[in-house]
Design a protein around this motif. Sequence first.
Motif, PDB file in Angstrom:
ATOM      1  N   ARG A  49       0.840  -1.202   0.000  1.00 37.80           N
ATOM      2  CA  ARG A  49       0.000   0.000   0.000  1.00 37.80           C
ATOM      3  C   ARG A  49       0.874   1.250   0.000  1.00 37.80           C
ATOM      4  O   ARG A  49       1.910   1.308   0.675  1.00 37.80           O
ATOM      5  N   ARG A  50       0.420   2.231  -0.745  1.00 40.67           N
ATOM      6  CA  ARG A  50       1.141   3.498  -0.786  1.00 40.67           C
ATOM      7  C   ARG A  50       1.079   4.157   0.590  1.00 40.67           C
ATOM      8  O   ARG A  50       0.034   4.148   1.261  1.00 40.67           O
ATOM      9  N   THR A  51       2.196   4.699   1.044  1.00 39.96           N
ATOM     10  CA  THR A  51       2.253   5.291   2.370  1.00 39.96           C
ATOM     11  C   THR A  51       3.041   6.598   2.342  1.00 39.96           C
ATOM     12  O   THR A  51       3.940   6.777   1.523  1.00 39.96           O
ATOM     13  N   PHE A 174      -2.421   0.714  -4.469  1.00 46.21           N
ATOM     14  CA  PHE A 174      -1.965  -0.543  -3.880  1.00 46.21           C
ATOM     15  C   PHE A 174      -1.554  -1.496  -4.993  1.00 46.21           C
ATOM     16  O   PHE A 174      -1.996  -1.378  -6.138  1.00 46.21           O
ATOM     17  N   ILE A 175      -0.682  -2.438  -4.646  1.00 49.96           N
ATOM     18  CA  ILE A 175      -0.154  -3.419  -5.592  1.00 49.96           C
ATOM     19  C   ILE A 175      -0.234  -4.787  -4.908  1.00 49.96           C
ATOM     20  O   ILE A 175       0.193  -4.934  -3.756  1.00 49.96           O
ATOM     21  N   ARG A 182       8.044  -7.222  -5.344  1.00 47.25           N
ATOM     22  CA  ARG A 182       9.123  -6.669  -6.171  1.00 47.25           C
ATOM     23  C   ARG A 182       9.131  -5.141  -6.192  1.00 47.25           C
ATOM     24  O   ARG A 182       9.770  -4.540  -7.038  1.00 47.25           O
ATOM     25  N   VAL A 183       8.431  -4.517  -5.249  1.00 46.46           N
ATOM     26  CA  VAL A 183       8.465  -3.058  -5.135  1.00 46.46           C
ATOM     27  C   VAL A 183       9.772  -2.644  -4.471  1.00 46.46           C
ATOM     28  O   VAL A 183      10.164  -3.199  -3.441  1.00 46.46           O
ATOM     29  N   CYS A 190       4.472   0.263   1.603  1.00 48.01           N
ATOM     30  CA  CYS A 190       4.690  -0.614   2.752  1.00 48.01           C
ATOM     31  C   CYS A 190       3.979  -1.937   2.479  1.00 48.01           C
ATOM     32  O   CYS A 190       2.807  -1.955   2.105  1.00 48.01           O
ATOM     33  N   ILE A 191       4.702  -3.049   2.643  1.00 52.48           N
ATOM     34  CA  ILE A 191       4.144  -4.370   2.347  1.00 52.48           C
ATOM     35  C   ILE A 191       3.364  -4.879   3.559  1.00 52.48           C
ATOM     36  O   ILE A 191       3.852  -4.848   4.687  1.00 52.48           O
TER      37      ILE A 191
END
Length: 594
Positions: A49-51, A174-175, A182-183, A190-191
């Motif tokens: 998620r983008r943080t 989010f990914i 692989r970010v 943040c995973i």
Amino acid sequence: MDYLKTVVPSQLIAERGSNLVVINPGSANIRIGLAQHDTPLNIPHCIARRTSQVPKRNVVDQMLNSQVTTSQHVERERAYDVIASLMKIPFLDEEVANNSFPRKMGRVDAFNQQNSRKDVAFSWTNVYEKEPTPSTALESSSSMNHGIIKESVGQHGNSDIKELNSSERKFREFICGEEALRVSPTEPYCIHRPIRRGHLNISQHYPMQQVLEDLYAIWDWILTEKLHIPRSERNLYSAILVLPESFDNREIKEMLSIVLRDLRFASAVVHQEGLAAVFGNGLSTACVVKMGAQVTSVICVEDGVALPNTEKTLPFGGEDISRCLLWTQRHHQTWPQIRTDILTKAMDLLMLNRIKESYSEIKEGEIDAVAVVHSYEDGMPPGSHKTRLTALNVPPMGLFYPKLLVPDVYPPPPRSWFNDYEDMLEDTWHTDFPRRSDISDNFYPGINVGLPMWESYPVLTTKPKKEEKIGLAEAVTSSILSTGRIDLQRKLFCSIQLIGGVALTGGLIPAVEERVLHAIPSNEAIDMVEVLQSRTNPTYVSWKGGAVLGILDFGRDAWIHREDWIRNGIHIGSGRKYKDSYFLQAQAMCYINS
């Protein structure tokens, strides 16, 4: 009934499996797919998620990890030396005579079937939202007499469309899946791993509501993007939840709420992973050993019924073997001088898992291999380092000597969040306290299946199920002997079934047979141990069993319908039960059919 006698199995699967989605979640991966398919999708169970948090944590719960203590380090070295004597290799700190002479190389390369893939470096994930490709931009411009797109193509050319300034591009919110792993650590992400060590990953750093939102986001993304089942059509589908034995009552309830209330499936059923594995291999009686990424569990099944008092949970799995592989190579100074950090760089864990799967096996003698190790520095292209790895047969032996696999990483989540009257971590068939008959059904409000409902449950002071601190062979032996019947014990010792990704380790089957045979007490009249060959890929066998159970369940007595679940939830009673899982069957739980 005449139809069942004449129908071809493939036709039955195609007809009845087209609207059944089988979901088998795990700590590291989730296996999900339509029951009519031969194999499921196997997707990393995580979301990035983008943080904007400062300082940024690469992994949401990385603060829970601990340092290896001195005593743990000493125990690990002792365990290594015990394994070394068994494998007939030098001890940990033993100097090999004529050290400059190259050791004999084991033919590990010949064992692996994926040699073409194992040396390819992973690439960093593109964290920006997709831009229109040059071809689509040109097509759009050709259909317009004038416009911004045409001018943009004319002025800047195709290359500039491909390489837009990063300040003009928009980050993905989010990914999911492998892309999340692989970010790059330099990106503002943040995973989150919603399941850890076989439980919902709830801690002071990762609140319950966020865990449930992440589970929903990952599953919804898979259904929409991978299985192409939009939300508007999910009322035409039913879900089969194949859940590990480690989950407790409240966790199962929350997952059912996600499937029925949030993902909007028409109905759902819960199946137990060990039981599904038996059906997946076409058996009726077996001792099922599930070896996942972070948890190993053992349970015995007799004539299609799981025996709850035989369940054992071991707090280690494939990822711990990968960590041990890194420790072993660093101790022998065969690992390149690169910054490999599997805790904060998920890319390094991907690489280590691939090396383990490609080269590790259980076999006597010195097992060495030349491998390509990649370094993933922040924001830099991957670097390649060719090196000789040694003692590759030691890490997987940690399954039998768990002190080699120090549990400093990802300890099990605190259990204070899961005070539930009907706690599935208990062997409730053998508890001393009686059923709480003084509590009426109305005690449990049926208007809400969210958090407030569960907080009103009375809490009983029962012992939590402890995770066993023993090796795999002792766990299997203890589990089978706890059945108490010599005829069943002999049958189970000759019907051991290994499932999960770790079960693909070369040489594991004869090692399990030998170690379990040695672990049987001498006063037991048992002299034979056999591990059955899996008829399908051990990684997917529980998922396949869930599909088989769903297709053959014509009566669907245990299925829960969406409207019933949202309106009523579940309560203690004597009505319809979940007949397919000892969890809910033993607890005599039902949902209100009113």
